[in-house]
Scaffold this motif. Sequence first.
Motif, PDB file in Angstrom:
ATOM      1  N   SER A 132      -6.363  -0.394 -29.070  1.00  0.00           N
ATOM      2  CA  SER A 132      -7.230   0.768 -28.945  1.00  0.00           C
ATOM      3  C   SER A 132      -6.784   1.833 -29.943  1.00  0.00           C
ATOM      4  O   SER A 132      -5.629   1.863 -30.363  1.00  0.00           O
ATOM      5  CB  SER A 132      -7.165   1.334 -27.525  1.00  0.00           C
ATOM      6  N   PRO A 133      -7.697   2.730 -30.321  1.00  0.00           N
ATOM      7  CA  PRO A 133      -7.322   3.786 -31.266  1.00  0.00           C
ATOM      8  C   PRO A 133      -6.287   4.727 -30.661  1.00  0.00           C
ATOM      9  O   PRO A 133      -6.349   5.045 -29.478  1.00  0.00           O
ATOM     10  CB  PRO A 133      -8.648   4.510 -31.527  1.00  0.00           C
ATOM     11  N   ASN A 134      -5.328   5.143 -31.462  1.00  0.00           N
ATOM     12  CA  ASN A 134      -4.341   6.116 -31.007  1.00  0.00           C
ATOM     13  C   ASN A 134      -4.936   7.515 -31.083  1.00  0.00           C
ATOM     14  O   ASN A 134      -5.428   7.929 -32.129  1.00  0.00           O
ATOM     15  CB  ASN A 134      -3.090   6.039 -31.880  1.00  0.00           C
ATOM     16  N   TRP A 135      -4.869   8.229 -29.993  1.00  0.00           N
ATOM     17  CA  TRP A 135      -5.411   9.582 -29.976  1.00  0.00           C
ATOM     18  C   TRP A 135      -4.447  10.520 -30.686  1.00  0.00           C
ATOM     19  O   TRP A 135      -3.239  10.502 -30.410  1.00  0.00           O
ATOM     20  CB  TRP A 135      -5.626  10.053 -28.539  1.00  0.00           C
ATOM     21  N   PRO A 136      -4.921  11.361 -31.575  1.00  0.00           N
ATOM     22  CA  PRO A 136      -4.072  12.395 -32.179  1.00  0.00           C
ATOM     23  C   PRO A 136      -3.513  13.299 -31.089  1.00  0.00           C
ATOM     24  O   PRO A 136      -4.112  13.447 -30.019  1.00  0.00           O
ATOM     25  CB  PRO A 136      -5.033  13.148 -33.107  1.00  0.00           C
ATOM     26  N   LYS A 137      -2.383  13.922 -31.378  1.00  0.00           N
ATOM     27  CA  LYS A 137      -1.696  14.686 -30.343  1.00  0.00           C
ATOM     28  C   LYS A 137      -1.179  16.026 -30.863  1.00  0.00           C
ATOM     29  O   LYS A 137      -0.754  16.135 -32.007  1.00  0.00           O
ATOM     30  CB  LYS A 137      -0.513  13.879 -29.792  1.00  0.00           C
ATOM     31  N   ILE A 138      -1.211  17.016 -29.969  1.00  0.00           N
ATOM     32  CA  ILE A 138      -0.502  18.282 -30.153  1.00  0.00           C
ATOM     33  C   ILE A 138       0.557  18.325 -29.062  1.00  0.00           C
ATOM     34  O   ILE A 138       0.246  18.185 -27.875  1.00  0.00           O
ATOM     35  CB  ILE A 138      -1.446  19.485 -30.036  1.00  0.00           C
ATOM     36  N   ILE A 139       1.818  18.507 -29.446  1.00  0.00           N
ATOM     37  CA  ILE A 139       2.915  18.516 -28.488  1.00  0.00           C
ATOM     38  C   ILE A 139       3.387  19.951 -28.278  1.00  0.00           C
ATOM     39  O   ILE A 139       3.722  20.656 -29.239  1.00  0.00           O
ATOM     40  CB  ILE A 139       4.108  17.661 -28.964  1.00  0.00           C
ATOM     41  N   LEU A 140       3.416  20.386 -27.026  1.00  0.00           N
ATOM     42  CA  LEU A 140       3.923  21.711 -26.668  1.00  0.00           C
ATOM     43  C   LEU A 140       5.325  21.526 -26.099  1.00  0.00           C
ATOM     44  O   LEU A 140       5.509  20.901 -25.056  1.00  0.00           O
ATOM     45  CB  LEU A 140       3.021  22.378 -25.625  1.00  0.00           C
ATOM     46  N   PHE A 141       6.335  22.071 -26.789  1.00  0.00           N
ATOM     47  CA  PHE A 141       7.734  21.885 -26.401  1.00  0.00           C
ATOM     48  C   PHE A 141       8.356  23.248 -26.133  1.00  0.00           C
ATOM     49  O   PHE A 141       8.265  24.155 -26.969  1.00  0.00           O
ATOM     50  CB  PHE A 141       8.484  21.172 -27.529  1.00  0.00           C
ATOM     51  N   GLY A 142       8.969  23.407 -24.966  1.00  0.00           N
ATOM     52  CA  GLY A 142       9.547  24.711 -24.673  1.00  0.00           C
ATOM     53  C   GLY A 142      10.077  24.816 -23.258  1.00  0.00           C
ATOM     54  O   GLY A 142      10.441  23.813 -22.628  1.00  0.00           O
ATOM     55  N   ASP A 143      10.090  26.047 -22.730  1.00  0.00           N
ATOM     56  CA  ASP A 143      10.662  26.328 -21.412  1.00  0.00           C
ATOM     57  C   ASP A 143       9.550  26.465 -20.371  1.00  0.00           C
ATOM     58  O   ASP A 143       8.515  25.818 -20.476  1.00  0.00           O
ATOM     59  CB  ASP A 143      11.565  27.563 -21.481  1.00  0.00           C
ATOM     60  N   SER A 144       9.763  27.323 -19.381  1.00  0.00           N
ATOM     61  CA  SER A 144       8.798  27.431 -18.280  1.00  0.00           C
ATOM     62  C   SER A 144       7.434  27.918 -18.731  1.00  0.00           C
ATOM     63  O   SER A 144       6.413  27.549 -18.146  1.00  0.00           O
ATOM     64  CB  SER A 144       9.339  28.377 -17.199  1.00  0.00           C
ATOM     65  N   ILE A 145       7.392  28.762 -19.754  1.00  0.00           N
ATOM     66  CA  ILE A 145       6.094  29.280 -20.196  1.00  0.00           C
ATOM     67  C   ILE A 145       5.257  28.153 -20.784  1.00  0.00           C
ATOM     68  O   ILE A 145       4.027  28.184 -20.735  1.00  0.00           O
ATOM     69  CB  ILE A 145       6.272  30.447 -21.188  1.00  0.00           C
ATOM     70  N   THR A 146       5.917  27.149 -21.314  1.00  0.00           N
ATOM     71  CA  THR A 146       5.220  25.936 -21.736  1.00  0.00           C
ATOM     72  C   THR A 146       4.938  25.031 -20.547  1.00  0.00           C
ATOM     73  O   THR A 146       3.832  24.499 -20.403  1.00  0.00           O
ATOM     74  CB  THR A 146       6.054  25.183 -22.789  1.00  0.00           C
ATOM     75  N   GLN A 147       5.926  24.867 -19.661  1.00  0.00           N
ATOM     76  CA  GLN A 147       5.719  24.009 -18.491  1.00  0.00           C
ATOM     77  C   GLN A 147       4.522  24.475 -17.668  1.00  0.00           C
ATOM     78  O   GLN A 147       3.759  23.659 -17.142  1.00  0.00           O
ATOM     79  CB  GLN A 147       6.970  23.995 -17.613  1.00  0.00           C
ATOM     80  N   PHE A 148       4.351  25.791 -17.564  1.00  0.00           N
ATOM     81  CA  PHE A 148       3.247  26.346 -16.764  1.00  0.00           C
ATOM     82  C   PHE A 148       1.961  26.520 -17.572  1.00  0.00           C
ATOM     83  O   PHE A 148       1.016  27.162 -17.097  1.00  0.00           O
ATOM     84  CB  PHE A 148       3.650  27.708 -16.192  1.00  0.00           C
ATOM     85  N   SER A 149       1.889  25.944 -18.756  1.00  0.00           N
ATOM     86  CA  SER A 149       0.771  26.234 -19.658  1.00  0.00           C
ATOM     87  C   SER A 149      -0.549  25.570 -19.255  1.00  0.00           C
ATOM     88  O   SER A 149      -1.572  25.795 -19.898  1.00  0.00           O
ATOM     89  CB  SER A 149       1.117  25.837 -21.100  1.00  0.00           C
ATOM     90  N   PHE A 150      -0.522  24.761 -18.195  1.00  0.00           N
ATOM     91  CA  PHE A 150      -1.761  24.220 -17.651  1.00  0.00           C
ATOM     92  C   PHE A 150      -2.020  24.766 -16.253  1.00  0.00           C
ATOM     93  O   PHE A 150      -2.868  24.256 -15.533  1.00  0.00           O
ATOM     94  CB  PHE A 150      -1.708  22.681 -17.621  1.00  0.00           C
TER      95      PHE A 150
END
Length: 246
Positions: free
Chosen positions: A14-32
């Motif tokens: 299957s095609p590989n989906w392009p990705k944006i990776i968010l790496f960080g602390d709680s402000i990233t963990q809670f970003s959704f």
Amino acid sequence: MDGKEGSIKSPGTSPNWPKIILFGDSITQFSFSEDGCWGSLLSNFVQRKCDVINRGFSGYNTRWCKVILPKVFREFNCKDIMMVTIFLGANDSNLSANTHQHVPVSEYKQLLIDMVENLQNYGIAREKIVLIAPPVCDEETWEKDCIANGRHFTKCNKEAGIFAKACVEAAKTCGTNCIDLYSEMMKQENIKELLNDGLHFAPAGSHLLFDLLKPFVIKATQHLKDMFPDWKDIDNENPHEALNHL
């Protein structure tokens, strides 16, 4: 079901989906989350073109994140990564009385440089990396939150600004992108409205960061097309003609 139309085939077909990776602390963990929603805003912005992957670790500082960075990114193919955000410093910038999380500013700066270099060695170009400086701290509100939750209050907004400046300097040293979030927040009329507990984002803060990130995301993903054809281009009597070549 092997060999039949519609069967599940082996990985890699299957095609590989392009990705944006968010790496960080709680402000990233809670970003959704409902309030800290800058990650979900990004995901909506690039829907069907690119996955937005949350790799945030609440309470972590740059010292710890440098250790786990290779473990986090080894699951991805660097060719699929369109952009990476590194958003750290909210914990590092705790006053030195917080010996568990505090990292000296000079070390913090060098660790950011090291992480950018590690990502480049992995195959992610510096142009795809965005350093995000730590945010403003509303000391009054954060102190109340700390007391209510049995934590020691060890934050200082002036210190956060010093770490933000170090983040900007690290980005210049690396030649990578940077968002001086601290300075952008300080420009706002009512900083309290940007934060829900004095440190983590309220919706207004999430939208501010999303707006600041948007130009970088557009640049990183403007060449991408929607994954799979538009529904109007699919023949309902013969869908395989449009869909099977992907």
